[in-house]
Design a protein around this motif. Structure first.
Motif, PDB file in Angstrom:
ATOM      1  N   THR A  16       1.090   5.377  -0.035  1.00 20.47           N
ATOM      2  CA  THR A  16       0.392   6.654   0.200  1.00 20.47           C
ATOM      3  C   THR A  16       1.337   7.848   0.071  1.00 20.47           C
ATOM      4  O   THR A  16       0.876   8.992   0.086  1.00 20.47           O
ATOM      5  CB  THR A  16      -0.234   6.664   1.609  1.00 20.47           C
ATOM      6  N   ILE A  72      -2.685   0.650  -4.295  1.00 22.14           N
ATOM      7  CA  ILE A  72      -2.539  -0.665  -3.671  1.00 22.14           C
ATOM      8  C   ILE A  72      -2.031  -1.636  -4.733  1.00 22.14           C
ATOM      9  O   ILE A  72      -2.736  -1.955  -5.690  1.00 22.14           O
ATOM     10  CB  ILE A  72      -3.875  -1.160  -3.090  1.00 22.14           C
ATOM     11  N   LYS A 105      -3.959   7.000  -2.791  1.00 25.22           N
ATOM     12  CA  LYS A 105      -3.410   5.705  -2.398  1.00 25.22           C
ATOM     13  C   LYS A 105      -3.340   4.771  -3.610  1.00 25.22           C
ATOM     14  O   LYS A 105      -4.236   4.753  -4.451  1.00 25.22           O
ATOM     15  CB  LYS A 105      -4.320   5.086  -1.331  1.00 25.22           C
ATOM     16  N   ILE A 124       0.847  -1.187   0.000  1.00 27.12           N
ATOM     17  CA  ILE A 124       0.000   0.000   0.000  1.00 27.12           C
ATOM     18  C   ILE A 124       0.887   1.243   0.000  1.00 27.12           C
ATOM     19  O   ILE A 124       1.732   1.412   0.888  1.00 27.12           O
ATOM     20  CB  ILE A 124      -0.937   0.004   1.217  1.00 27.12           C
TER      21      ILE A 124
END
Length: 359
Positions: free
Chosen positions: A56, A74, A72, A54
């Motif tokens: 960010t 993923i 974000k 993940i």
């Protein structure tokens, strides 16, 4: 980490959750951005996932080419991807290409792509494969079900169907086979049930289907019945299909349409009987399975109903809000709803009925 991924999938791909989160999230599965909402059976399960990352950090998002567009990213790597050879990994997917003037080309390329391609489901299994020549499909194009079985293959020359083709049921059984010349059906075409039994066959000569007089009459009555179905003249539909059955018995579509017409006339028991016959002949008949579930459901919804309107042609009934259903019938209803969903029927009414009655 896998549990986090599953929760995020539910969050991002749930219509209700869209309104609950302000995050702009992108899934990138095995290097391919997920743009369209995937079906549930195409999403990776916990045991199909090798790793999840993940991201960010704004600089990392900028480096990935999404500055100001995402909060974000993923990254998901499936186990199936880790098992691919480097040679297979190097083959591009059309999901990473762009289509310009009807021609496929690699991202940032100036010319159409020539060479093999492989598309994948989100679980890492093969979705389709083929060869492009100057951006156009050329050769055999194969598509697969999420369970790995072949869905169909068609043969192309310069983007046009030319050559052999075959379609399959999800259980791997042959559904139909035949050949094309310049997109026109030629020669012998055969259609099968998922049991392997021959459903029908015919020859195409000069782009025209060759049928016996008896077959022509049968299909005329079938087509007339379908036309009357569109006009909602269900009693007339049943008469036409009764006449068609005298010519040809054991045809699943006939029993499906006649059962559906009886359902629309609130003749629930006889509707189930016809739908049973259709499903006995074609066990993977998704529409018949779904209709049988709703026929049983409607039988209880309209039990002890009151009539709102009644004419010679139409009866309008009021359904109960709360429907108690005997356990045995409820199990049958839920079994059919779940099977129809598994076969690909994900209409809202299916999902709503499953949620309400099959908890």
């Amino acid at each position: 980490m896998n549990k986090i991924l599953v929760c995020l999938f539910l969050l991002v791909f749930s219509t209700k959750c869209f309104a609950q989160t302000q995050d702009r999230v992108l899934f990138i599965v095995d290097g391919i951005p997920v743009i369209d909402e995937p079906k549930e059976d195409e999403q990776p399960k916990n045991d199909e996932i090798d790793a999840v990352k993940i991201v960010t950090n704004p600089d990392s998002i900028k480096k990935a080419g999404y500055e100001g567009k995402l909060d974000k990213i993923i990254y998901v790597t499936t186990k199936a991807y880790t098992q691919r050879t480097d040679a297979i990994k190097s083959i591009p997917s059309t999901k990473t290409m762009t289509r310009k003037n009807g021609l496929w080309q690699l991202k940032d390329a100036t010319n159409p792509y020539s060479g093999p391609f492989i598309d994948y489901f989100m679980n890492g299994r093969k979705q389709g494969e083929g060869v492009l020549k100057d951006g156009i499909i050329d050769g055999i194009r194969t598509m697969y079900y999420p369970n790995g079985n072949t869905r169909y293959f068609y043969t192309y020359i310069n983007g046009v169907e030319n050559g052999a083709s075959e379609e399959y049921f999800i259980n791997g059984k042959l559904k139909q086979k035949g050949s094309f010349v310049d997109k026109k059906q030629v020669g012998l075409w055969q259609v099968f049930y998922s049991t392997g039994k021959l459903k029908g066959e015919s020859s195409f000569i000069n782009n025209k289907q060759s049928l016996s007089k008896e077959e022509e009459k049968f299909y005329f009555l079938m087509n007339k019945g379908l036309s009357l179905m569109q006009e909602e003249d269900y009693a007339a539909v049943i008469k036409k299909l009764d006449a068609a059955e005298k010519i040809k018995q054991g045809y699943a579509d006939l029993y499906f349409y006649r059962g559906t017409a009886k359902l629309d006339l609130f003749d629930f028991d006889n509707a189930v009987a016809d739908l049973d016959r259709a499903i006995a002949i074609e066990p993977l008949y998704m529409e018949a399975i779904a209709n049988r579930a709703f026929t049983r459901l409607r039988k209880y919804q309209f039990k002890d109903n009151r009539t709102l309107s009644k004419t010679k042609e139409v009866i309008i009934l009021a359904a109960k809000d709360i429907v108690p259903i005997p356990k045995d019938d409820l199990e049958k209803i839920c079994a059919d709803l779940n099977l129809a969903y598994t076969l690909g029927d994900n209409k809202p009414m299916i999902l709503d009925a499953m949620k309400e009655y099959c908890k």
